[in-house]
Design an enzyme around this catalytic site. Structure first.
Site, PDB file in Angstrom:
ATOM      1  N   ASN A  50       0.980  -1.518   0.159  1.00  0.00           N
ATOM      2  CA  ASN A  50       0.377   0.008  -0.092  1.00  0.00           C
ATOM      3  C   ASN A  50       0.462   1.000   0.213  1.00  0.00           C
ATOM      4  O   ASN A  50       1.165   1.414   1.139  1.00  0.00           O
ATOM      5  CB  ASN A  50      -0.508   0.332   1.320  1.00  0.00           C
ATOM      6  CG  ASN A  50      -2.579   1.384   1.477  1.00  0.00           C
ATOM      7  OD1 ASN A  50      -1.620   1.872   0.411  1.00  0.00           O
ATOM      8  ND2 ASN A  50      -2.615   1.249   2.666  1.00  0.00           N
ATOM      9  N   LYS A  74       0.110   4.364  -0.155  1.00  0.00           N
ATOM     10  CA  LYS A  74      -0.192   5.236   0.020  1.00  0.00           C
ATOM     11  C   LYS A  74      -0.671   6.286  -0.780  1.00  0.00           C
ATOM     12  O   LYS A  74      -0.573   6.821  -1.791  1.00  0.00           O
ATOM     13  CB  LYS A  74       0.145   5.623   1.955  1.00  0.00           C
ATOM     14  CG  LYS A  74      -0.411   4.702   2.607  1.00  0.00           C
ATOM     15  CD  LYS A  74       0.084   4.798   4.109  1.00  0.00           C
ATOM     16  CE  LYS A  74       0.165   2.935   4.735  1.00  0.00           C
ATOM     17  NZ  LYS A  74      -0.129   3.768   6.217  1.00  0.00           N
ATOM     18  N   HIS A  95      -9.243   1.029   5.185  1.00  0.00           N
ATOM     19  CA  HIS A  95      -8.431   1.209   5.430  1.00  0.00           C
ATOM     20  C   HIS A  95      -8.322   2.204   6.794  1.00  0.00           C
ATOM     21  O   HIS A  95      -9.236   3.253   6.237  1.00  0.00           O
ATOM     22  CB  HIS A  95      -7.317   2.249   4.545  1.00  0.00           C
ATOM     23  CG  HIS A  95      -5.369   1.373   5.162  1.00  0.00           C
ATOM     24  ND1 HIS A  95      -5.202   2.746   6.403  1.00  0.00           N
ATOM     25  CD2 HIS A  95      -4.722   1.174   5.068  1.00  0.00           C
ATOM     26  CE1 HIS A  95      -4.152   2.409   5.885  1.00  0.00           C
ATOM     27  NE2 HIS A  95      -3.804   1.250   6.238  1.00  0.00           N
ATOM     28  N   GLU A 148      -6.764   4.536   8.195  1.00  0.00           N
ATOM     29  CA  GLU A 148      -6.190   6.233   7.811  1.00  0.00           C
ATOM     30  C   GLU A 148      -7.727   7.216   6.946  1.00  0.00           C
ATOM     31  O   GLU A 148      -8.291   8.194   7.622  1.00  0.00           O
ATOM     32  CB  GLU A 148      -4.995   6.180   6.924  1.00  0.00           C
ATOM     33  CG  GLU A 148      -3.838   6.037   7.326  1.00  0.00           C
ATOM     34  CD  GLU A 148      -2.742   5.829   7.003  1.00  0.00           C
ATOM     35  OE1 GLU A 148      -2.862   5.568   5.337  1.00  0.00           O
ATOM     36  OE2 GLU A 148      -1.591   5.303   7.399  1.00  0.00           O
ATOM     37  N   GLU A 196      -5.183  -4.967  10.398  1.00  0.00           N
ATOM     38  CA  GLU A 196      -4.146  -3.978  10.895  1.00  0.00           C
ATOM     39  C   GLU A 196      -4.591  -3.109  12.384  1.00  0.00           C
ATOM     40  O   GLU A 196      -5.473  -1.358  12.308  1.00  0.00           O
ATOM     41  CB  GLU A 196      -3.883  -2.963   9.773  1.00  0.00           C
ATOM     42  CG  GLU A 196      -3.546  -3.418   8.343  1.00  0.00           C
ATOM     43  CD  GLU A 196      -3.250  -2.057   7.111  1.00  0.00           C
ATOM     44  OE1 GLU A 196      -2.239  -2.670   6.531  1.00  0.00           O
ATOM     45  OE2 GLU A 196      -3.772  -1.413   7.004  1.00  0.00           O
ATOM     46  N   GLY A 241       2.523   2.367  10.949  1.00  0.00           N
ATOM     47  CA  GLY A 241       3.947   3.473  10.682  1.00  0.00           C
ATOM     48  C   GLY A 241       4.718   3.634  11.557  1.00  0.00           C
ATOM     49  O   GLY A 241       5.060   4.334  12.089  1.00  0.00           O
ATOM     50  N   SER A 260       3.740  -1.882  10.465  1.00  0.00           N
ATOM     51  CA  SER A 260       5.330  -1.974  10.801  1.00  0.00           C
ATOM     52  C   SER A 260       5.482  -3.469   9.615  1.00  0.00           C
ATOM     53  O   SER A 260       6.638  -4.011  10.164  1.00  0.00           O
ATOM     54  CB  SER A 260       5.688  -1.695  11.524  1.00  0.00           C
ATOM     55  OG  SER A 260       5.311  -0.612  12.142  1.00  0.00           O
TER      56      SER A 260
END
Ligand code: 13P
Length: 252
Positions: free
Chosen positions: A10, A12, A96, A98, A168, A174, A213
């Site tokens: 991904n 992003k 996702h 985010e 996730e 991250g 990660s």
């Protein structure tokens, strides 16, 4: 039941079209002939066609990072599932964390998006995961149950085997702080249990990816867990050699 591992990168909001093309060339050079692991790239919308053309015939999938549930309409800034297909995509990330946080993506919206993706012939990857606050409060299982069951609520049972779920944990995204293999396996086991409630033995065919990660250094241990069927990789997917090393770990 053996599930073919899927390693998806991904990107992003990273990479121009030129940078995407350079990545695709590098990936092609490093790809082995073994098809035991499925690889997919999720570029930004603007680079989907470039990456799909550059990787045509390689077996590598190209996924969108989001799409709207409607076929078309007055939705400024959105794109449809059919537009993704038109650009060369074969799958799409949905929900996702985010997007749930930044764009108010809801379980109700996802309940429409997952069947819309399937109807367009795309592989939907439904992303789920708890925040650090929810984990500390002991509500991880309830959060995952809600996200999985609501997100998949409108998918016909016969189609559930085509869906991919990505676990996730938000606290691992991250941060460099991956879930331990044991914590990840526990969550994947819960998710598989929920899927069994939904569709019985078909749950054994559904791939559940881990994301948060993932790097070449920790991939093998995570991917050796019985219910971890691949990885959704952010930062470490921006370099083709790093993504290929994670795919190699999934193959072993
Ligand atoms: P990182 O691998 O950078 O933690 O990102 C994970 C992720 O959000 C993939 O969708």
């Amino acid at each position: 039941m053996s599930r073919r591992p899927l390693v998806a990168g991904n990107w992003k909001m990273f990479k121009t079209r030129g940078e995407s093309l350079a990545f695709a060339d590098g990936l092609r050079r490093g790809l082995g002939s073994s098809g035991s692991v499925e690889i997919a790239i999720c570029p930004p919308f603007t680079a989907i066609d470039v990456v799909a053309s550059a990787l045509a015939g390689s077996g590598v999938g190209v996924f969108g990072q989001n799409a709207h549930a409607d076929e078309n309409g007055a939705h400024t800034g959105e794109i449809s599932m059919a537009m993704l297909v038109d650009a060369g995509a074969t799958g799409v990330l949905l929900g996702h964390s985010e997007r749930r946080a930044d764009d108010n993506e809801t379980d109700q919206a996802l309940a429409r998006k997952v069947p819309a993706a399937l109807a367009a012939g795309l592989t939907p990857v439904l992303c789920v995961g708890e925040s650090e606050f929810e984990r500390d409060a002991g509500t991880t299982k309830a959060v995952l149950d809600r996200q999985v069951l609501e997100g998949l609520s409108a998918v016909p049972v016969a189609d559930l085997s085509k869906v991919v779920v990505a676990y996730e944990p938000i606290w691992a995204i991250g941060t460099g702080k991956s879930a331990t293999p044991a914590i990840a396996q526990e969550a994947h086991g819960w998710i598989r249990e929920q899927l069994r409630e939904l569709c019985g033995d078909t749950a054994e065919q559904i791939r559940i990816l881990y994301g948060g990660s993932v790097k070449p250094e920790n991939a093998a241990e995570l991917l050796s867990q019985p219910d971890i069927d691949g990885a959704l990789v952010g930062g470490a997917s921006l370099d083709p050699d790093s993504l290929l090393a994670i795919a190699a770990a999934a193959a072993s």
